[in-house]
Write a protein that holds these residues in place. Sequence first.
Motif, PDB file in Angstrom:
ATOM      1  N   GLY A  64       1.020  -1.169   0.071  1.00 48.82           N
ATOM      2  CA  GLY A  64       0.076   0.212  -0.031  1.00 48.82           C
ATOM      3  C   GLY A  64       0.913   1.320  -0.258  1.00 48.82           C
ATOM      4  N   GLU A  65       0.185   2.466  -0.110  1.00 47.48           N
ATOM      5  CA  GLU A  65       1.064   3.712  -0.276  1.00 47.48           C
ATOM      6  C   GLU A  65       1.662   3.997   1.088  1.00 47.48           C
ATOM      7  OE1 GLU A  65      -2.070   6.801  -1.101  1.00 47.48           O
ATOM      8  OE2 GLU A  65      -2.284   5.838  -3.272  1.00 47.48           O
ATOM      9  N   GLY A  88      10.458  -2.898   6.038  1.00 48.48           N
ATOM     10  CA  GLY A  88       9.993  -1.574   5.990  1.00 48.48           C
ATOM     11  C   GLY A  88       9.542  -0.779   7.078  1.00 48.48           C
ATOM     12  N   PHE A  89       8.761   0.429   6.535  1.00 45.96           N
ATOM     13  CA  PHE A  89       8.219   1.274   7.546  1.00 45.96           C
ATOM     14  C   PHE A  89       6.846   1.430   7.076  1.00 45.96           C
ATOM     15  CE2 PHE A  89      12.579   2.526   8.827  1.00 45.96           C
ATOM     16  CZ  PHE A  89      12.467   2.411  10.206  1.00 45.96           C
ATOM     17  N   ALA A 223      -5.796   0.402  15.738  1.00 45.26           N
ATOM     18  CA  ALA A 223      -5.814   1.029  14.320  1.00 45.26           C
ATOM     19  C   ALA A 223      -4.609   0.657  13.418  1.00 45.26           C
ATOM     20  CB  ALA A 223      -6.336   2.315  14.353  1.00 45.26           C
ATOM     21  N   ASP A 224      -3.347   0.782  14.002  1.00 42.21           N
ATOM     22  CA  ASP A 224      -1.939   0.490  13.446  1.00 42.21           C
ATOM     23  C   ASP A 224      -2.096  -0.602  12.944  1.00 42.21           C
ATOM     24  OD1 ASP A 224      -1.405   2.937  14.250  1.00 42.21           O
ATOM     25  OD2 ASP A 224      -0.097   2.582  15.950  1.00 42.21           O
ATOM     26  N   LYS A 230      -3.323  -3.396   5.854  1.00 44.43           N
ATOM     27  CA  LYS A 230      -3.351  -2.915   4.457  1.00 44.43           C
ATOM     28  C   LYS A 230      -2.208  -2.517   3.715  1.00 44.43           C
ATOM     29  CE  LYS A 230      -5.782   1.243   2.592  1.00 44.43           C
ATOM     30  NZ  LYS A 230      -6.563   2.487   2.939  1.00 44.43           N
ATOM     31  N   ALA A 231      -1.279  -2.172   4.291  1.00 42.06           N
ATOM     32  CA  ALA A 231       0.148  -1.611   3.811  1.00 42.06           C
ATOM     33  C   ALA A 231       0.886  -2.905   2.982  1.00 42.06           C
ATOM     34  CB  ALA A 231       0.961  -0.993   4.934  1.00 42.06           C
TER      35      ALA A 231
END
Length: 577
Positions: A64-65, A88-89, A223-224, A230-231
């Motif tokens: 994801g973005e 990644g982050f 929520a994180d 999603k990412a």
Amino acid sequence: MRSSRPLIVLPALATLVALAVAGCTSGPAASSTPSPVGSTSTGVASSTAGSTASTPATGAPSFGEAWESVTCDSLGLDPAFSDAADCGFVTVPENRAAGTDKTIKLAVARVRALGPDAGLPIVFGEGGPGQNGFLNATLTGIASRAAILQNHDYVFFSQRGTSKAQPSLQCPDYNAVLLDDAVAGKTPDQTRADRKAKFQECIDGFRGDGVDFSAYNTDENAADVADVVKALGYDKIVYEGASYGTWLGQVVAKTHPEILAGMVLDGVAPLSPTKWSDITDFTGLRLVWAACAADKACNEAYPDPEGVLTKVIADLDANPKPVEITLPDGTRKTVTVNGAIAMEALSGGQNPTTVKALPSIVYRMKEGDLQYALSGLLAGYLSSGENSRAMHFAINCSDDPITEADVAAASIDAPYAPLLAREVQEGADACEILAVPQLSADSDAPLTSDVPTLILQGGLDQATPVAGGDEVAKGLSKVTNAVIPGGTHVQGLSACGVQIIESFANDPNGTPDTSCIDPAVTMQVALRPTVTSPDGKASISAQLPAGLAETAPGNFGDPTHIVVLGAFPKKGDDDAS
């Protein structure tokens, strides 16, 4: 305890790389929504009826973005992970509730499934709160989960404020107070004052940097998790939480059930307690003494260990003793041990081997051998570690602020009372300094959910007693509540725990295989062998560490130790011994 199927052992870095490359064609998986099923009862657990596992799709990784790729070694991981994982982050809002534009970053490492047709991915939520989410992202940690990795991506991530996240809310000077004050021989009251002062300095520094502590709570954490999912391009996941991670998982199930195909709660912290004494009542230690009483050899060797411990702790409070410890970096320190420090060290011995040796350790303390009994446990307790204490207390204080009234409300006697008092005092001081807003009363409401859930519990767990997991299970319509009688806190790295998690993740709607659970709790008793020389003129006696067994005449050992005893007369002196 043995797994019913063999585990793939990854003994070397090259093996990890080879296996990872073999499975690199599997990417993020999307699964269909599990079909609803009822619940049935099985001996050790209340389980779901069998069902057909959902079939995930596989394909090239699609991020994801919010995703930003980095090398795995830049996150402090072994360079081999760059061939086996995506690192990644993930950028997330700092405070969704406040609607501000500020963002923070969470570090993520996805170890890719080894097989070509990956099933549901597993996202792991670490405990603490505040512990390093990459604590087990090591070659050893991956090797222990090799069976799970055959069919599942496995995702480690840093919760907001923890090590590797940006920002990381570490308070190293605060964490160092325990060791520094033990070396200086300070009293518990002096240590409390020192910790409060260092915590104030730490929080003032972060606030000066613009950290919004009202954003560091379990609602934002949950929520994180959804944003990380999603990412990574996932549709559905199996969430696995350990200790505080189970608390987080329950909130994810409340607020983002759409991402969950299943949930593993390992060492369960229920949502409903509002006082510190409701979270732990030291049942775990009392169960250790009960297990010793039920074990004939232990009971004969160590009668009434609780009574013995009570006297030993009182004696240490009156007359603290020096003990030399070796820290993880090899540094040696001499610390002054009072009753409170000794109890903290004993209660922190949460691995199954140490717990089963606690009665023998208590008796070594009675004999005055604190060096043998406590040096290793003290080194673990006094080492500062990587827990992000600012995040830890922000989470706890936003849920239910800790007050010293929690001690008065508890009915806990010696020798356990000082443990509760120290934990409550530390939390009360931190909550006063942080002054974060409390979450809504709904945050304490027990979870009611039909998400297929595996609960794993250790029968000797002090940190999160079995009663807490049993309470959570009442609100779950599709649950397997598996208790490992000899287990302590968190089962996910044990061979049996891995087998059960693997079975559940392969088919969350089915009945996981719990056949590896050993119902016995065998305590460890120290041997006191005497070996005589061949001519009978010399002998040697020794008290060996609990857990060693005789493997041959004069030879004693366990999987990691070998002791050989031999007696010989002095050369040229037939009468010497």
